[in-house]
Design a protein around this motif. Structure first.
Motif, PDB file in Angstrom:
ATOM      1  N   LEU A 708       0.816  -1.214   0.000  1.00 22.04           N
ATOM      2  CA  LEU A 708       0.000   0.000   0.000  1.00 22.04           C
ATOM      3  C   LEU A 708       0.852   1.268   0.000  1.00 22.04           C
ATOM      4  CD1 LEU A 708      -2.712  -1.089   2.578  1.00 22.04           C
ATOM      5  CD2 LEU A 708      -2.970  -0.921   0.112  1.00 22.04           C
ATOM      6  N   PHE A 709       2.181   1.104   0.051  1.00 21.40           N
ATOM      7  CA  PHE A 709       3.052   2.288   0.060  1.00 21.40           C
ATOM      8  C   PHE A 709       4.360   1.974  -0.648  1.00 21.40           C
ATOM      9  CE2 PHE A 709       6.288   0.820   2.970  1.00 21.40           C
ATOM     10  CZ  PHE A 709       5.651  -0.205   3.641  1.00 21.40           C
ATOM     11  N   ILE A 710       5.079   3.058  -1.010  1.00 24.79           N
ATOM     12  CA  ILE A 710       6.440   2.935  -1.546  1.00 24.79           C
ATOM     13  C   ILE A 710       7.303   3.964  -0.844  1.00 24.79           C
ATOM     14  CG2 ILE A 710       5.881   4.454  -3.504  1.00 24.79           C
ATOM     15  CD1 ILE A 710       8.038   3.002  -5.094  1.00 24.79           C
ATOM     16  N   ASP A 711       8.524   3.575  -0.453  1.00 23.68           N
ATOM     17  CA  ASP A 711       9.431   4.449   0.280  1.00 23.68           C
ATOM     18  C   ASP A 711      10.594   4.804  -0.635  1.00 23.68           C
ATOM     19  OD1 ASP A 711      10.916   4.318   3.622  1.00 23.68           O
ATOM     20  OD2 ASP A 711      11.070   5.803   2.029  1.00 23.68           O
ATOM     21  N   VAL A 712      10.714   6.115  -0.995  1.00 26.76           N
ATOM     22  CA  VAL A 712      11.792   6.552  -1.895  1.00 26.76           C
ATOM     23  C   VAL A 712      12.742   7.518  -1.198  1.00 26.76           C
ATOM     24  CG1 VAL A 712      10.437   6.199  -3.985  1.00 26.76           C
ATOM     25  CG2 VAL A 712      10.283   8.380  -2.825  1.00 26.76           C
ATOM     26  N   ARG A 713      12.721   7.541   0.125  1.00 32.17           N
ATOM     27  CA  ARG A 713      13.611   8.442   0.856  1.00 32.17           C
ATOM     28  C   ARG A 713      15.072   8.108   0.557  1.00 32.17           C
ATOM     29  NH1 ARG A 713      11.064   7.799   6.776  1.00 32.17           N
ATOM     30  NH2 ARG A 713      10.961   5.650   5.978  1.00 32.17           N
ATOM     31  N   GLY A 714      15.876   9.168   0.398  1.00 28.19           N
ATOM     32  CA  GLY A 714      17.304   8.976   0.144  1.00 28.19           C
ATOM     33  C   GLY A 714      17.665   8.798  -1.311  1.00 28.19           C
ATOM     34  N   LYS A 715      16.665   8.707  -2.205  1.00 20.37           N
ATOM     35  CA  LYS A 715      16.942   8.516  -3.627  1.00 20.37           C
ATOM     36  C   LYS A 715      16.983   9.856  -4.351  1.00 20.37           C
ATOM     37  CE  LYS A 715      14.959   3.877  -3.890  1.00 20.37           C
ATOM     38  NZ  LYS A 715      14.099   2.961  -4.622  1.00 20.37           N
ATOM     39  N   THR A 716      17.653   9.867  -5.516  1.00 26.61           N
ATOM     40  CA  THR A 716      17.636  11.069  -6.350  1.00 26.61           C
ATOM     41  C   THR A 716      16.254  11.228  -6.963  1.00 26.61           C
ATOM     42  OG1 THR A 716      18.306   9.922  -8.356  1.00 26.61           O
ATOM     43  CG2 THR A 716      20.069  10.763  -6.931  1.00 26.61           C
ATOM     44  N   SER A 717      15.947  12.434  -7.425  1.00 26.26           N
ATOM     45  CA  SER A 717      14.620  12.695  -8.007  1.00 26.26           C
ATOM     46  C   SER A 717      14.352  11.779  -9.194  1.00 26.26           C
ATOM     47  CB  SER A 717      14.505  14.159  -8.438  1.00 26.26           C
ATOM     48  OG  SER A 717      14.584  14.997  -7.318  1.00 26.26           O
ATOM     49  N   ASP A 718      15.364  11.635 -10.092  1.00 24.25           N
ATOM     50  CA  ASP A 718      15.164  10.808 -11.297  1.00 24.25           C
ATOM     51  C   ASP A 718      14.900   9.357 -10.938  1.00 24.25           C
ATOM     52  OD1 ASP A 718      17.487  12.522 -13.541  1.00 24.25           O
ATOM     53  OD2 ASP A 718      15.486  13.013 -12.844  1.00 24.25           O
ATOM     54  N   ASP A 719      15.731   8.812 -10.002  1.00 25.76           N
ATOM     55  CA  ASP A 719      15.547   7.403  -9.604  1.00 25.76           C
ATOM     56  C   ASP A 719      14.208   7.218  -8.895  1.00 25.76           C
ATOM     57  OD1 ASP A 719      17.989   6.813 -10.672  1.00 25.76           O
ATOM     58  OD2 ASP A 719      19.073   6.884  -8.759  1.00 25.76           O
ATOM     59  N   VAL A 749      12.797  19.146  -2.128  1.00 19.89           N
ATOM     60  CA  VAL A 749      13.083  19.005  -3.564  1.00 19.89           C
ATOM     61  C   VAL A 749      12.507  17.700  -4.103  1.00 19.89           C
ATOM     62  CG1 VAL A 749      14.910  18.752  -5.294  1.00 19.89           C
ATOM     63  CG2 VAL A 749      15.151  20.439  -3.455  1.00 19.89           C
ATOM     64  N   LEU A 750      12.730  16.602  -3.374  1.00 21.60           N
ATOM     65  CA  LEU A 750      12.223  15.302  -3.818  1.00 21.60           C
ATOM     66  C   LEU A 750      10.691  15.311  -3.829  1.00 21.60           C
ATOM     67  CD1 LEU A 750      12.710  12.400  -4.629  1.00 21.60           C
ATOM     68  CD2 LEU A 750      12.851  11.781  -2.212  1.00 21.60           C
ATOM     69  N   ARG A 751      10.101  15.906  -2.791  1.00 24.36           N
ATOM     70  CA  ARG A 751       8.624  15.994  -2.722  1.00 24.36           C
ATOM     71  C   ARG A 751       8.066  16.747  -3.930  1.00 24.36           C
ATOM     72  NH1 ARG A 751       5.563  20.220  -0.526  1.00 24.36           N
ATOM     73  NH2 ARG A 751       3.459  19.666   0.170  1.00 24.36           N
ATOM     74  N   GLN A 752       8.691  17.888  -4.260  1.00 26.36           N
ATOM     75  CA  GLN A 752       8.187  18.700  -5.378  1.00 26.36           C
ATOM     76  C   GLN A 752       8.361  17.982  -6.708  1.00 26.36           C
ATOM     77  OE1 GLN A 752       6.491  21.528  -4.895  1.00 26.36           O
ATOM     78  NE2 GLN A 752       6.021  21.374  -7.062  1.00 26.36           N
ATOM     79  N   ALA A 753       9.506  17.291  -6.904  1.00 29.60           N
ATOM     80  CA  ALA A 753       9.745  16.565  -8.152  1.00 29.60           C
ATOM     81  C   ALA A 753       8.697  15.476  -8.353  1.00 29.60           C
ATOM     82  CB  ALA A 753      11.154  15.955  -8.144  1.00 29.60           C
ATOM     83  N   ILE A 754       8.385  14.750  -7.275  1.00 26.31           N
ATOM     84  CA  ILE A 754       7.383  13.683  -7.367  1.00 26.31           C
ATOM     85  C   ILE A 754       6.012  14.274  -7.679  1.00 26.31           C
ATOM     86  CG2 ILE A 754       6.107  11.993  -5.980  1.00 26.31           C
ATOM     87  CD1 ILE A 754       8.795  11.316  -4.637  1.00 26.31           C
ATOM     88  N   ARG A 755       5.685  15.393  -7.067  1.00 22.61           N
ATOM     89  CA  ARG A 755       4.352  15.996  -7.302  1.00 22.61           C
ATOM     90  C   ARG A 755       4.236  16.557  -8.717  1.00 22.61           C
ATOM     91  NH1 ARG A 755       1.454  18.080  -1.952  1.00 22.61           N
ATOM     92  NH2 ARG A 755       1.802  16.191  -0.750  1.00 22.61           N
ATOM     93  N   ASN A 756       5.327  17.109  -9.237  1.00 26.68           N
ATOM     94  CA  ASN A 756       5.302  17.568 -10.637  1.00 26.68           C
ATOM     95  C   ASN A 756       5.063  16.398 -11.572  1.00 26.68           C
ATOM     96  OD1 ASN A 756       5.736  20.207  -9.930  1.00 26.68           O
ATOM     97  ND2 ASN A 756       7.966  20.132 -10.201  1.00 26.68           N
ATOM     98  N   PHE A 757       5.654  15.242 -11.230  1.00 25.32           N
ATOM     99  CA  PHE A 757       5.471  14.043 -12.057  1.00 25.32           C
ATOM    100  C   PHE A 757       4.036  13.544 -11.951  1.00 25.32           C
ATOM    101  CE2 PHE A 757       6.275  10.120 -14.053  1.00 25.32           C
ATOM    102  CZ  PHE A 757       5.747   9.104 -13.262  1.00 25.32           C
ATOM    103  N   LEU A 758       3.454  13.559 -10.738  1.00 23.33           N
ATOM    104  CA  LEU A 758       2.091  13.057 -10.535  1.00 23.33           C
ATOM    105  C   LEU A 758       1.053  13.891 -11.279  1.00 23.33           C
ATOM    106  CD1 LEU A 758       2.177  12.250  -6.700  1.00 23.33           C
ATOM    107  CD2 LEU A 758       2.312  10.620  -8.593  1.00 23.33           C
ATOM    108  N   LYS A 759       1.334  15.195 -11.480  1.00 23.52           N
ATOM    109  CA  LYS A 759       0.377  16.072 -12.167  1.00 23.52           C
ATOM    110  C   LYS A 759       0.037  15.567 -13.550  1.00 23.52           C
ATOM    111  CE  LYS A 759       1.765  20.407  -9.883  1.00 23.52           C
ATOM    112  NZ  LYS A 759       2.448  21.699 -10.093  1.00 23.52           N
ATOM    113  N   HIS A 760       1.002  14.914 -14.218  1.00 22.44           N
ATOM    114  CA  HIS A 760       0.809  14.508 -15.616  1.00 22.44           C
ATOM    115  C   HIS A 760       0.658  12.994 -15.762  1.00 22.44           C
ATOM    116  CE1 HIS A 760       1.877  18.612 -16.656  1.00 22.44           C
ATOM    117  NE2 HIS A 760       2.965  18.500 -15.921  1.00 22.44           N
ATOM    118  N   HIS A 761       0.576  12.251 -14.641  1.00 22.45           N
ATOM    119  CA  HIS A 761       0.512  10.784 -14.751  1.00 22.45           C
ATOM    120  C   HIS A 761      -0.909  10.355 -15.127  1.00 22.45           C
ATOM    121  CE1 HIS A 761       1.072   6.553 -13.974  1.00 22.45           C
ATOM    122  NE2 HIS A 761       2.377   6.786 -13.823  1.00 22.45           N
TER     123      HIS A 761
END
Length: 786
Positions: A708-719, A749-761
């Motif tokens: 029910l979740f995914i943990d991406v803490r510590g990863k680069t935005s692209d990864d 930064v990671l939070r914003q990158a993920i949200r920018n990606f979610l806008k167009h998914h």
């Protein structure tokens, strides 16, 4: 292409629309200079790009806003070792950020060759972006974090400025000094902090006079106690300026070291802006990619002029080049003849500029080397030319330059002079152009050209339909039928005296009357044919509807029959199992009784009866198995991993997880369960059977268990974005409708990158911050589409 033709066909108006839709300055410049090509390879290549962009936009939505300036001048300056100013650096930074955003947007290009290749040209500029972000707040403000030296200098300046304020505040609070001041305040002149001293007390406050009031009553003095501090500040300000210049040089050098990658990304973004602008326009216009050829064939289906309102435009069907090369269109004014000419010419120009056309699929266009159009009143007052002379001047140019790779569009050919001479001249011009191999569409009012088109080979008549009952044009183009002369009918319908109409009819030549009768008969037969066709289409639709209803009823009947059959088998099975259980218990009781009585003969007889009963049960079970397998029983052959199978014991469809072992045991996954079954318990499943099973059970099969979740803490935005993209696909196919992405709070930064990606998914319906207890801003809660 001839510039007069481009303007006459309103090509420039479409290009202006596209220019305004483009976001980047270089893309706007591209559209401003865009002219049609005659190279079919180049045209195909451009249409391929737009086709991919169009399909990608339809599937994944519009791209991020590609708004940026031409950075090449600044980029070239950096390569030459020059120092860029903040504006130039920030313009380049915008391009670098867009490169990252577009790479994220283009994360589904596996089936899009062109977009996949252009994505490879977009560089990764994290180092430069990070350096610029630490340096600039805006074009006019450099951050303290730009360098440790700058931070130290500014801290010293702030401390010295604070000392000056403290000194001045101390002075204006002093009772003795207060009486020398106009007001007990600190004033600013330039960058200096000063005291407003009364002119008569000039010698009471020792310092430098920097300014005075308009009346001369007030002097603005910098006390000597502050002058030394100000000098120190001035020295530090110069050091600050030198340090900022050094920082700008360092960033300029860093940009220069990435020159090739930045230039490649810039050109890729410009190209994408152009392609997506064309694609978005095509989506808005419901346009299609035309099929192109070099054989002179035009075949437009439901063509709609893009400058006419969507709700008012009447689609036209027009073809040329296959059965005839010259099309002569007749009909009343405002009937759509000129719009037809412009539509054909404009569509050819758009196609040869790599732009889709508003028409139906399968529309064809020829790539012409030259396109000429003589449309509208081009009378020149300066040259003192009449309308006829101006048109003739254009036609002379056309006849000189036209060849077999030319499309010629002539509006009201031969008009503006004596009708007899005009008609004769029109015939000669059309004949001449046809001999040169041109494709020609001409409009006219001359009745003689209708007969001419009927007599000449590779010529054809057409007309714009006019409804004499409503006295309005329908704007429909009718190929093969010349336009009727409606003047007498219209006059009569408007109320002109019948005797006048009949008198006028008497003045008509016999040839004109006969031609009008022939056209009338042709038009009547056309309408009858259309009515017959419409009736046939209606009957066909009714038959298809009846057939579909019958098939649906038949399907429901078969499903109900199967349901009843299975229910009967299951009930019979339960009865047999219950009887078996009761008889087994009865045999046990009888055996105990016989043993107690020591009656061996009774025991032997009981064993015989039990064997006979077991044979009966086995016979019933075999019969049930035969009935159950009558529809879908298929022994598995060549079992492979991932194969769809039906598991009898669970009455469910699953997928083979592991192949059978030596004993025939294998693993089958049903939903999220993995079951160990024997090969004898499974059957092959056809696609139709699987669909029927899913429909009857009203469930959705899932390939694997998804968290029910995914943990991406510590990863680069692209990864992180790659992992999130795959996780969302798995979650969706796994039937989840709400998931959690754990990214942590950190810098954001990671939070914003993920949200920018979610806008167009395409799978994301909405997303939000976590609430108290969910992780708050350290997580993003995503709701997936149904």
């Amino acid at each position: 292409m001839n510039q007069k033709t481009l303007k006459a066909l309103e090509y420039d108006r479409i290009i202006e629309i596209l220019k305004n839709m483009a976001m980047s300055a270089p893309a706007k410049e591209y559209f401003e200079n865009l002219v049609p090509s005659a190279d079919i390879t180049n045209i195909e290549n451009e249409l391929n790009k737009v086709d991919e962009g169009y399909r990608y936009v339809l599937k994944y939505g519009n791209p991020p806003v590609l708004e940026f300036e031409n950075i090449l001048p600044g980029l070239k300056k950096s390569k030459l070792g020059a120092t860029l100013n903040p504006r130039e650096i920030l313009q380049i930074a915008k391009v670098l950020r867009l490169s990252h955003e577009i790479r994220s947007y283009l994360s589904h290009t596996q089936d899009f060759d062109y977009l996949e290749s252009i994505k490879g040209r977009l560089g990764n500029f994290k180092e430069i972006i990070s350096r610029i972000d630490r340096t600039f707040l805006s074009e006019d403000e450099i951050l303290d974090t730009a360098s440790p030296v700058l931070k130290e200098i500014r801290e010293k300046i702030r401390k010295l400025e604070s000392r000056i304020r403290d000194e001045l505040n101390s002075m204006i609070r002093h009772p003795k000094i207060q009486r020398f001041l106009q007001e007990p305040i600190i004033t600013i002149r330039g960058e200096k902090l000063l005291l407003p001293v009364k002119a008569e007390y000039r010698n009471e406050i020792k310092g430098i006079v920097h300014d005075q009031s308009a009346t001369g009553a007030t002097l603005f003095i910098e006390p000597f106690v502050c002058v030394e501090i100000s000098n120190q500040i001035r020295i530090l300000k110069n050091q600050e300026k030198e340090e900022i210049e050094r920082i700008l040089q360092v960033i300029s050098s860093l940009i220069a070291s990435y020159y090739n990658e930045i230039e490649s990304s810039f050109y890729a973004l410009v190209e994408l802006d152009i392609v997506f602008t064309k694609a978005i326009w095509a989506k808005e216009m419901n346009a299609v990619r035309p099929v192109i050829n070099t054989d002179g064939i035009i075949n437009l289906k439901k063509a709609r002029h893009p400058l006419i309102d969507k709700d008012r435009v009447v689609p036209i069907d027009i073809h040329l080049g296959k059965d005839f090369d010259v099309l002569i269109i007749t009909g009343p004014n405002t009937g759509g003849k000129t719009v037809t000419l412009k539509t054909v010419g404009l569509f050819c120009l758009l196609c040869q500029s790599g732009i889709f056309i508003p028409a139906d699929e399968g529309s064809q266009l020829c790539v012409f080397q030259k396109i000429y159009a003589d449309i509208g009143d081009d009378q020149s007052i300066v040259q003192s030319l009449s309308t006829f002379s101006a048109h003739m001047k254009n036609i002379i140019e056309i006849t000189k330059n036209a060849d077999d790779k030319t499309l010629v569009l002539l509006d009201e050919i031969g008009a503006g002079t004596d009708p007899e001479e005009g008609a004769a001249l029109a015939k000669a011009i059309l004949k001449y152009l046809h001999k040169k191999g041109c494709r020609v569409i001409a409009t006219t009012h001359y009745g003689e050209l209708k007969i001419f088109a009927q007599q000449e080979q590779r010529f054809e008549n057409a007309s714009c339909e006019f409804d004499v009952k409503t006295l309005r044009p329908t704007y429909r183009l009718l190929i093969g039928i010349p336009g009727r002369s409606n003047a007498l009918v219209i006059s009569s319908n408007l109320g002109l005296d019948r005797s006048i109409v009949e008198m006028a009819r008497g003045y008509l030549s016999q040839k004109t009357i006969e031609l009008d009768m022939i056209i009338n008969q042709m038009d009547q037969k056309r309408k009858e044919a259309e009515e017959s066709f419409e009736l046939a289409q209606k009957l066909k639709l009714e038959a298809q509807s009846l057939k579909a209803a019958y098939e649906e009823e038949k399907k429901r009947f078969e499903q109900e029959k199967e349901r009843i059959r299975k229910k009967a088998i299951n009930e019979a099975k339960e009865i047999v199992e219950r009887a078996q259980y009761e008889i087994e218990n009865l045999f046990k009781d009888l055996r105990k009784l016989a043993e107690n009585l020591k009656e061996k003969e009774i025991l032997k007889e009981l064993e015989e009866k039990k064997k006979e009963y077991e044979r009966l049960i086995q016979s019933i079970s075999q019969q049930q198995s035969q009935n159950s397998d009558s529809k879908t029983k298929k022994p598995p052959k060549d079992i492979r991993q991932g194969q769809k199978v039906y598991v009898r014991s669970f009455d469910a469809v699953g997928f083979v997880e592991s192949l059978p072992d030596s004993k025939g045991n294998l693993t089958v996954q049903i939903g999220i369960m993995k079951l160990n079954v024997n090969i004898s318990d499974i059957e092959e499943v056809e696609d139709e059977e699987e669909k029927a099973y899913i429909a009857s059970k009203n469930v959705k099969l899932k390939d694997k268990r998804v968290d029910l979740f995914i943990d991406v803490r510590g990863k680069t935005s692209d990864d992180a974005i790659l992992d999130v993209d795959k996780y969302l696909d798995d979650a969706y196919t796994g039937g989840l409708r709400q998931v959690t992405i754990i990214h942590g709070k950190g810098t954001g930064v990671l939070r914003q990158a993920i949200r920018n990606f979610l806008k167009h998914h395409p799978l994301v319906k909405s997303f939000r911050d976590g609430t108290y207890g969910e992780g708050e801003q350290g997580v993003t809660i995503v709701e997936l589409k149904e």
